[in-house]
Design a protein around this motif. Structure first.
Motif, PDB file in Angstrom:
ATOM      1  N   GLY A   1       0.857  87.158 -67.475  1.00  0.00           N
ATOM      2  CA  GLY A   1       0.044  87.524 -66.321  1.00  0.00           C
ATOM      3  C   GLY A   1      -0.682  88.840 -66.462  1.00  0.00           C
ATOM      4  O   GLY A   1      -1.567  89.149 -65.663  1.00  0.00           O
ATOM      5  N   VAL A   2      -0.332  89.626 -67.477  1.00  0.00           N
ATOM      6  CA  VAL A   2      -1.021  90.899 -67.688  1.00  0.00           C
ATOM      7  C   VAL A   2      -2.369  90.627 -68.358  1.00  0.00           C
ATOM      8  O   VAL A   2      -2.435  90.088 -69.449  1.00  0.00           O
ATOM      9  N   LYS A   3      -3.456  91.025 -67.680  1.00  0.00           N
ATOM     10  CA  LYS A   3      -4.801  90.806 -68.208  1.00  0.00           C
ATOM     11  C   LYS A   3      -5.315  92.019 -68.983  1.00  0.00           C
ATOM     12  O   LYS A   3      -6.088  91.888 -69.926  1.00  0.00           O
ATOM     13  N   ALA A   4      -4.925  93.207 -68.548  1.00  0.00           N
ATOM     14  CA  ALA A   4      -5.397  94.435 -69.191  1.00  0.00           C
ATOM     15  C   ALA A   4      -4.375  95.534 -68.953  1.00  0.00           C
ATOM     16  O   ALA A   4      -3.653  95.526 -67.949  1.00  0.00           O
ATOM     17  N   VAL A   5      -4.326  96.477 -69.898  1.00  0.00           N
ATOM     18  CA  VAL A   5      -3.412  97.612 -69.792  1.00  0.00           C
ATOM     19  C   VAL A   5      -4.223  98.902 -69.812  1.00  0.00           C
ATOM     20  O   VAL A   5      -5.001  99.134 -70.746  1.00  0.00           O
ATOM     21  N   VAL A   6      -4.061  99.727 -68.782  1.00  0.00           N
ATOM     22  CA  VAL A   6      -4.683 101.050 -68.733  1.00  0.00           C
ATOM     23  C   VAL A   6      -3.639 102.057 -69.185  1.00  0.00           C
ATOM     24  O   VAL A   6      -2.566 102.169 -68.586  1.00  0.00           O
ATOM     25  N   GLU A   7      -3.943 102.796 -70.242  1.00  0.00           N
ATOM     26  CA  GLU A   7      -2.980 103.690 -70.881  1.00  0.00           C
ATOM     27  C   GLU A   7      -3.199 105.129 -70.433  1.00  0.00           C
ATOM     28  O   GLU A   7      -4.221 105.743 -70.739  1.00  0.00           O
ATOM     29  N   GLU A   8      -2.255 105.666 -69.653  1.00  0.00           N
ATOM     30  CA  GLU A   8      -2.334 107.050 -69.196  1.00  0.00           C
ATOM     31  C   GLU A   8      -1.074 107.829 -69.568  1.00  0.00           C
ATOM     32  O   GLU A   8      -0.742 108.840 -68.946  1.00  0.00           O
TER      33      GLU A   8
ATOM     34  N   ALA B   1     -12.785  88.565 -91.151  1.00  0.00           N
ATOM     35  CA  ALA B   1     -12.956  89.083 -89.789  1.00  0.00           C
ATOM     36  C   ALA B   1     -12.565  88.024 -88.768  1.00  0.00           C
ATOM     37  O   ALA B   1     -12.782  86.829 -88.984  1.00  0.00           O
ATOM     38  N   VAL B   2     -11.971  88.491 -87.643  1.00  0.00           N
ATOM     39  CA  VAL B   2     -11.645  87.615 -86.515  1.00  0.00           C
ATOM     40  C   VAL B   2     -12.255  88.222 -85.253  1.00  0.00           C
ATOM     41  O   VAL B   2     -11.973  89.374 -84.911  1.00  0.00           O
ATOM     42  N   ASP B   3     -13.106  87.451 -84.583  1.00  0.00           N
ATOM     43  CA  ASP B   3     -13.702  87.877 -83.309  1.00  0.00           C
ATOM     44  C   ASP B   3     -12.936  87.172 -82.186  1.00  0.00           C
ATOM     45  O   ASP B   3     -13.144  85.992 -81.935  1.00  0.00           O
ATOM     46  N   ASN B   4     -12.044  87.913 -81.547  1.00  0.00           N
ATOM     47  CA  ASN B   4     -11.179  87.332 -80.524  1.00  0.00           C
ATOM     48  C   ASN B   4     -11.820  87.479 -79.149  1.00  0.00           C
ATOM     49  O   ASN B   4     -11.747  88.540 -78.528  1.00  0.00           O
ATOM     50  N   GLN B   5     -12.454  86.411 -78.665  1.00  0.00           N
ATOM     51  CA  GLN B   5     -13.116  86.423 -77.364  1.00  0.00           C
ATOM     52  C   GLN B   5     -12.314  85.664 -76.310  1.00  0.00           C
ATOM     53  O   GLN B   5     -12.843  85.316 -75.242  1.00  0.00           O
ATOM     54  N   LEU B   6     -11.039  85.421 -76.577  1.00  0.00           N
ATOM     55  CA  LEU B   6     -10.207  84.690 -75.622  1.00  0.00           C
ATOM     56  C   LEU B   6     -10.097  85.463 -74.308  1.00  0.00           C
ATOM     57  O   LEU B   6      -9.846  86.664 -74.301  1.00  0.00           O
ATOM     58  N   ALA B   7     -10.290  84.752 -73.205  1.00  0.00           N
ATOM     59  CA  ALA B   7     -10.162  85.359 -71.887  1.00  0.00           C
ATOM     60  C   ALA B   7      -8.732  85.180 -71.378  1.00  0.00           C
ATOM     61  O   ALA B   7      -8.119  84.133 -71.582  1.00  0.00           O
ATOM     62  N   VAL B   8      -8.205  86.217 -70.735  1.00  0.00           N
ATOM     63  CA  VAL B   8      -6.873  86.133 -70.129  1.00  0.00           C
ATOM     64  C   VAL B   8      -7.052  85.730 -68.678  1.00  0.00           C
ATOM     65  O   VAL B   8      -7.650  86.464 -67.886  1.00  0.00           O
TER      66      VAL B   8
ATOM     67  N   VAL C   1      -6.307  82.043 -72.353  1.00  0.00           N
ATOM     68  CA  VAL C   1      -4.851  82.094 -72.463  1.00  0.00           C
ATOM     69  C   VAL C   1      -4.333  82.766 -71.191  1.00  0.00           C
ATOM     70  O   VAL C   1      -5.113  83.273 -70.389  1.00  0.00           O
ATOM     71  N   SER C   2      -3.006  82.798 -71.013  1.00  0.00           N
ATOM     72  CA  SER C   2      -2.457  83.317 -69.760  1.00  0.00           C
ATOM     73  C   SER C   2      -1.916  84.733 -69.865  1.00  0.00           C
ATOM     74  O   SER C   2      -1.455  85.281 -68.870  1.00  0.00           O
ATOM     75  N   SER C   3      -1.961  85.349 -71.053  1.00  0.00           N
ATOM     76  CA  SER C   3      -1.462  86.718 -71.192  1.00  0.00           C
ATOM     77  C   SER C   3      -2.090  87.384 -72.405  1.00  0.00           C
ATOM     78  O   SER C   3      -2.601  86.709 -73.311  1.00  0.00           O
ATOM     79  N   ILE C   4      -2.060  88.718 -72.428  1.00  0.00           N
ATOM     80  CA  ILE C   4      -2.542  89.459 -73.595  1.00  0.00           C
ATOM     81  C   ILE C   4      -1.687  89.120 -74.803  1.00  0.00           C
ATOM     82  O   ILE C   4      -2.180  89.060 -75.935  1.00  0.00           O
ATOM     83  N   TYR C   5      -0.383  88.904 -74.563  1.00  0.00           N
ATOM     84  CA  TYR C   5       0.517  88.537 -75.660  1.00  0.00           C
ATOM     85  C   TYR C   5       0.008  87.285 -76.371  1.00  0.00           C
ATOM     86  O   TYR C   5      -0.048  87.230 -77.602  1.00  0.00           O
ATOM     87  N   GLN C   6      -0.383  86.251 -75.597  1.00  0.00           N
ATOM     88  CA  GLN C   6      -0.879  85.020 -76.204  1.00  0.00           C
ATOM     89  C   GLN C   6      -2.196  85.251 -76.929  1.00  0.00           C
ATOM     90  O   GLN C   6      -2.445  84.665 -77.988  1.00  0.00           O
ATOM     91  N   LYS C   7      -3.044  86.109 -76.380  1.00  0.00           N
ATOM     92  CA  LYS C   7      -4.314  86.428 -77.025  1.00  0.00           C
ATOM     93  C   LYS C   7      -4.072  87.085 -78.385  1.00  0.00           C
ATOM     94  O   LYS C   7      -4.679  86.700 -79.390  1.00  0.00           O
ATOM     95  N   ASP C   8      -3.176  88.067 -78.410  1.00  0.00           N
ATOM     96  CA  ASP C   8      -2.857  88.751 -79.667  1.00  0.00           C
ATOM     97  C   ASP C   8      -2.163  87.811 -80.652  1.00  0.00           C
ATOM     98  O   ASP C   8      -2.413  87.868 -81.860  1.00  0.00           O
TER      99      ASP C   8
END
Length: 222
Positions: A59-66, A207-214, A186-193
């Motif tokens: 369910g995590v679509k993006a991670v903001v790193e602070e 080269a791999v262009d990963n355009q998968l949407a979460v 895909v349903s998570s960043i984990y699956q995208k990676d």
């Protein structure tokens, strides 16, 4: 479907279960699939561990790193870090260190060069992440595969479909010479990676262009 509170709790639990992290050091907020990590750690690799733990949560679509890094020993110079980085690359049997160049500026390490496989590129970065004084790593290593055979699209699709954690029917594969492009969802960043890691195991890829949407639905809080 998860609420923002459920996603926040799941990420907090994922971080708590990481043996090298202290959950109290890292704060978590979640809104519509965007997770923000805050706090302070005493090593760069801990920052990466926290980020990876969050990405692995469904369910995590993006991670903001602070997350900030504060070393107890602040006397390390860029030269010290550079010496340790070169030694770490030399000690890693996965890395052809003769093809790698290192630059250090204010604790930030940049690695450049070329390797044959993506796992070698990842190993180079991991070997540096645990060095004291490192505040970040930029990995500019390029893949130059020695194998020049034509990449078979059906082999990539078969490899993706063999992993039970992926819904490979939602992933589209395009091959253009030595480059592979992934589209779909895909349903998570984990699956995208994970999908990208599987593709990188195919011989001949440069080269791999990963355009998968979460994509994941969230239950609004009323």
């Amino acid at each position: 479907m998860k609420t923002n509170e459920e996603l926040q709790r799941d990420v907090q639990n994922a971080i708590k279960w990481e043996p090298q992290l202290h959950a109290a050091e890292i704060g978590v907020t979640a809104k519509d699939g965007i997770v923000t990590l805050m706090g302070t750690v005493d090593a760069y690799y801990k920052k990466i561990e926290a980020e990876n733990a969050a990405k692995n949560v469904d369910g995590v679509k993006a991670v903001v790193e602070e997350i900030e890094i504060k070393y107890s020993n602040s006397t390390r110079t860029d030269e010290d870090i550079a010496v340790d980085a070169l030694k770490a690359l030399l000690d890693s049997w996965n890395v052809p260190q003769e093809n790698i160049q290192v630059k250090v500026e204010k604790g930030w390490v940049t690695i450049e060069g070329h390797v044959t496989w993506n796992y070698q590129k990842e190993a180079a970065e991991k070997s540096i992440a645990h060095i004291s004084g490192v505040r970040g790593v930029t990995n500019r290593i390029k893949i130059k595969a020695e194998i020049q055979n034509e990449i078979e699209k059906h082999n990539i699709k078969r490899a993706l479909s063999s992993n039970w954690t992926l819904h490979s029917e939602n992933i589209l594969v395009k091959v253009d010479g030595t480059k592979v492009t992934l589209t779909g969802s895909v349903s998570s960043i984990y699956q995208k990676d994970l999908a990208e890691k599987i593709v990188w195991k195919t011989p001949g890829i440069w080269a791999v262009d990963n355009q998968l949407a979460v994509e994941h639905k969230y239950t609004p809080v009323l």
